[in-house]
Each structure stands twice: as C-alpha cells, then as structure tokens.
Design an enzyme around this catalytic site. Structure first.
Site, PDB file in Angstrom:
ATOM      1  N   CYS A 143       0.837  -1.218   0.000  1.00  0.00           N
ATOM      2  CA  CYS A 143       0.000   0.000   0.000  1.00  0.00           C
ATOM      3  C   CYS A 143       0.861   1.253   0.000  1.00  0.00           C
ATOM      4  O   CYS A 143       0.570   2.222  -0.706  1.00  0.00           O
ATOM      5  CB  CYS A 143      -0.921  -0.014   1.215  1.00  0.00           C
ATOM      6  N   HIS A 222      -2.112   5.548   6.597  1.00  0.00           N
ATOM      7  CA  HIS A 222      -0.709   5.967   6.696  1.00  0.00           C
ATOM      8  C   HIS A 222      -0.632   7.404   6.181  1.00  0.00           C
ATOM      9  O   HIS A 222      -1.416   7.797   5.315  1.00  0.00           O
ATOM     10  CB  HIS A 222       0.196   5.160   5.764  1.00  0.00           C
TER      11      HIS A 222
END
Ligand SMILES: NC(=O)c1ccc[n+]([C@@H]2O[C@H](COP(=O)([O-])OP(=O)(O)OC[C@H]3O[C@@H](n4cnc5c(N)ncnc54)[C@H](OP(=O)(O)O)[C@@H]3O)[C@@H](O)[C@H]2O)c1
Length: 345
Positions: A143, A222
């Site tokens: 990711c 994130h």
C-alpha cells in the site's frame, strides 16, 4: 473471454479484491479460500463465491461442512478451475504457495508482504503495467509503495529525474486486527532506510528514493511526508504540480483548511461518504495546502488507505498478466468505472 480468478486468502485484502473482480465484466471469481470456518465465510456465501479450503487435507475440508458451510474442495481443486490466482495470504507464505501455483500451471499475483525476489517482477498500474504484459506471475507492491508510485511516477515522467526522501508514518494495525501495536508509543522502524522507498525502484528503477518509517497508534491510514528534489530547469510550479496530480488517476487533491479535512479522520469520513464498501478509499489523498515547491525542492504530504489503495491495482494486474489490456490508463478507467457502477456511485 471471461478471466477465471481464484482468491487464495479471503482476509482484509482478499475479500476486497474479490469484490473488485466481481464488479468487472471481463473476469469472474471462481472461488475463495479460508483456512477453516469462521465469520468471514458468511461473506463468501452471501456474495455467492464458491468457498474452498486453504489446504487439501480432507479433515480440514470437512470441518467447513461440520460448521454448516458448503466447501467446494481444497486449494488444488480451486486452482484447477482458475486462469489466475491472486494470493492474499499473510506475507511470507509466498515461496510455499508459489510452488503450488506453478504445479497447477496457472498465473499468479502476490501482494506487498512478499519480496520482489519471489517473482522477479513487481507491479503498479501507473509505473510498469507494460512490463507485466503476459508474464507468468508478479507482485502488486505494498500500500505504501503503491501510494508513493501514484504521485511520484507522473512527476518523474514529466521531469525525467527525481531524488526523493520520505518518512512513512504508518498505522499500527488494521481496524479488524487485535494483535498488533503499539497502542501508546511511536515506534521507529530501526531498519534504515525502511523498505518502502527503495521498493518503488522495483516498479520504477529510475526514481532515486529512500525512506524512514515510524508506526503510530492509529488504525485508519498511513501518512507520507515527502521531500523530492527535481532537476534544475524543470519548469514546474506549486500550482502546475497540483494541476498534474488533479489530472492523475486515483489521486485526490483537496485543500485541507477550506474543506475542513485536515486529518486522516476526516479523510476517512469523506471516504465513507463516497460509499464504497467498507468505507474504502482507493485514491491517494494529497493535501493541496501541504504542497510547496521551493526552488527545485518539493514538499508534500499524502494519506494512504492501507486496506484499499492496492485493490484496483490487482484488477489491472490481472489484465496485464492475461494480456487482455495493454494500455494502463484504459485498464484503470475500466476498473474504476466498473467498481463505481457496482456500488451504484
Ligand atoms: N492489510 C493491509 O493493510 C495490506 C495492504 C497492502 C498489502 N497487504 C498485503 O496483503 C497480503 C494479505 O494481507 P491481509 O492484511 O489481507 O491479511 P489477513 O487479513 O490476515 O488475511 C489473510 C488471509 O489469508 C488466509 N490464510 C492464512 N494462512 C494461509 C495460508 N497458509 N495460505 C493461504 N491463505 C492463508 C487467512 O485465512 P483465515 O481467514 O481463514 O484466517 C486470511 O483469509 C499480505 O501480503 C499483506 O502484506 C496488506
């Protein structure tokens, strides 16, 4: 031709890839695996995805029936009816699973928990779709690496060179995960540089990049803090970079202050408003007012929905491996339109 897709591992990533594949008109899910009966099997039943056991042992297969689930067989049975398997098992099982896929003679896609060396190939839609056309197997990068590629590749393609330093501020655990942490600390990743930045070079070797990483007590996204040095004479401005990313597929650029979307909590709330299942955000979120080009040095922040930015990439990757769409932008448009229509968006 309808591409027959098997999902090995129906967890966080597997169930999302299965949904995204199910949304497409040129591919279908022929089965998904679970290690044993659990609440996650109900989703497969509800979606009408044939349920298989991760293992071929008859005792493990029969455990499904004992719990009231119809199980169509073991992994070997599933592989025998598929053209391609998307491996969504926990990281580090790759070497063992790769042998099974090779024996079955089908194409295979691993996820970012595996190393590039496993397949010698890696994939992101914008960076190297064409390098993956017709190959036997590859790995959709993590990711974080997917997120970095989304914004750095168009910048590199414009400038012709790029040197990048970034800090990955990582979520500690996925929302459905009760085992990881930290819950009250900030944990620097003491492997320096971290693997995330250099991993971009597995899909775009020309970008010079290094990274540091810290894990923080949050479950929802994130954040990347990125510093990129552009070559002199690049001709870009803060405004033109904003415009470039606004025109880049699967990137959302929004002014944080004006839209009152200044943290990942609001980004995720906006994602829930969009209406994809699980509140997913396939796009990389870039704060417009966090972008600043000073001379040749570019500063920006971006947020990554760790559970979902790689999902549409897996769909494009299937087309690359099967050689059914050579133009990455055409594949991206097809994938995203089908997902939107699937959810009635
Ligand atoms: N989660 C993220 O944020 C994220 C983002 C990008 C990439 N990735 C990568 O995606 C991959 C999958 O991660 P995940 O988060 O989806 O993991 P997960 O939620 O733990 O799901 C893993 C799935 O694999 C199944 N499984 C367990 N052992 C297996 C085996 N030996 N063979 C096949 N399947 C097995 C599990 O079965 P049961 O359900 O029966 O336990 C589960 O369905 C990893 O490589 C990870 O690094 C994860």
């Amino acid at each position: 031709m309808t591409i027959k897709v098997a999902i090995n591992g129906f967890g966080t990533i597997g169930k999302r890839v299965a949904d995204a594949v199910d949304a497409q008109t040129d591919m279908e899910i022929v089965g998904v695996t679970k290690t044993g009966p659990s609440f996650g099997c109900d989703l497969a039943v509800k979606k009408g995805f044939p349920l298989y056991c991760t293992f071929d042992d008859s005792s493990k297969i029969s455990a499904f029936a004992d719990a009231g689930y119809s199980c169509s067989g073991g992994l070997s049975d599933l592989l025998s009816v598929a053209d391609v398997v998307v491996d969504c098992s926990p990281g580090k099982l790759g070497a063992e699973n790769l042998e099974k896929y090779k024996r079955a003679g089908i194409k295979y896609i691993f996820q970012g928990g595996e190393k590039h060396a496993l397949t010698g190939q890696s994939y992101t839609s914008s960076a190297n779709h064409s390098d993956n056309i017709g190959v036997d197997g590859t790995r959709v990068v993590s990711c974080n690496t997917t997120g970095l590629s989304r914004t750095l590749v168009p910048l590199f393609d414009y400038c012709g060179s790029l040197k990048v330093e970034c800090t990955m501020i990582r979520r500690a655990a996925d929302p459905g995960d009760s085992k990881k942490g930290p819950i009250n600390a900030i944990a620097p990743v003491l492997k320096v540089p971290s693997h995330h930045g250099p991993d971009v070079m597995t899909v775009k070797p020309e970008i010079e990049i290094n990274s540091l990483a810290v894990a923080v007590p949050t479950t929802i996204m994130h954040v990347h803090a990125i510093v990129a040095d552009l070559p002199s004479g690049h001709g870009l401005s803060t405004e033109s970079i904003i415009q470039m990313w606004k025109e880049t597929p699967r990137v959302i650029v929004m002014n944080g202050v004006n839209n009152r979307i200044t943290t990942t909590a609001e980004v995720m709330e906006m994602a829930r408003d969009i209406g994809r299942k699980w509140g997913d955000l396939h796009e990389i979120f870039v704060w417009e007012d966090g972008i600043s080009l000073q001379g040749d040095r570019l500063y920006y922040f971006q947020a990554i929905h760790q559970e979902s930015d790689v999902i549409p990439e897996n769909v494009d990757c299937i087309r690359a491996l099967m050689g059914t769409e050579e133009d990455w932008k055409a594949s991206v448009a097809k994938t995203d339109a089908a997902i939107s229509s699937y959810y009635g968006l």
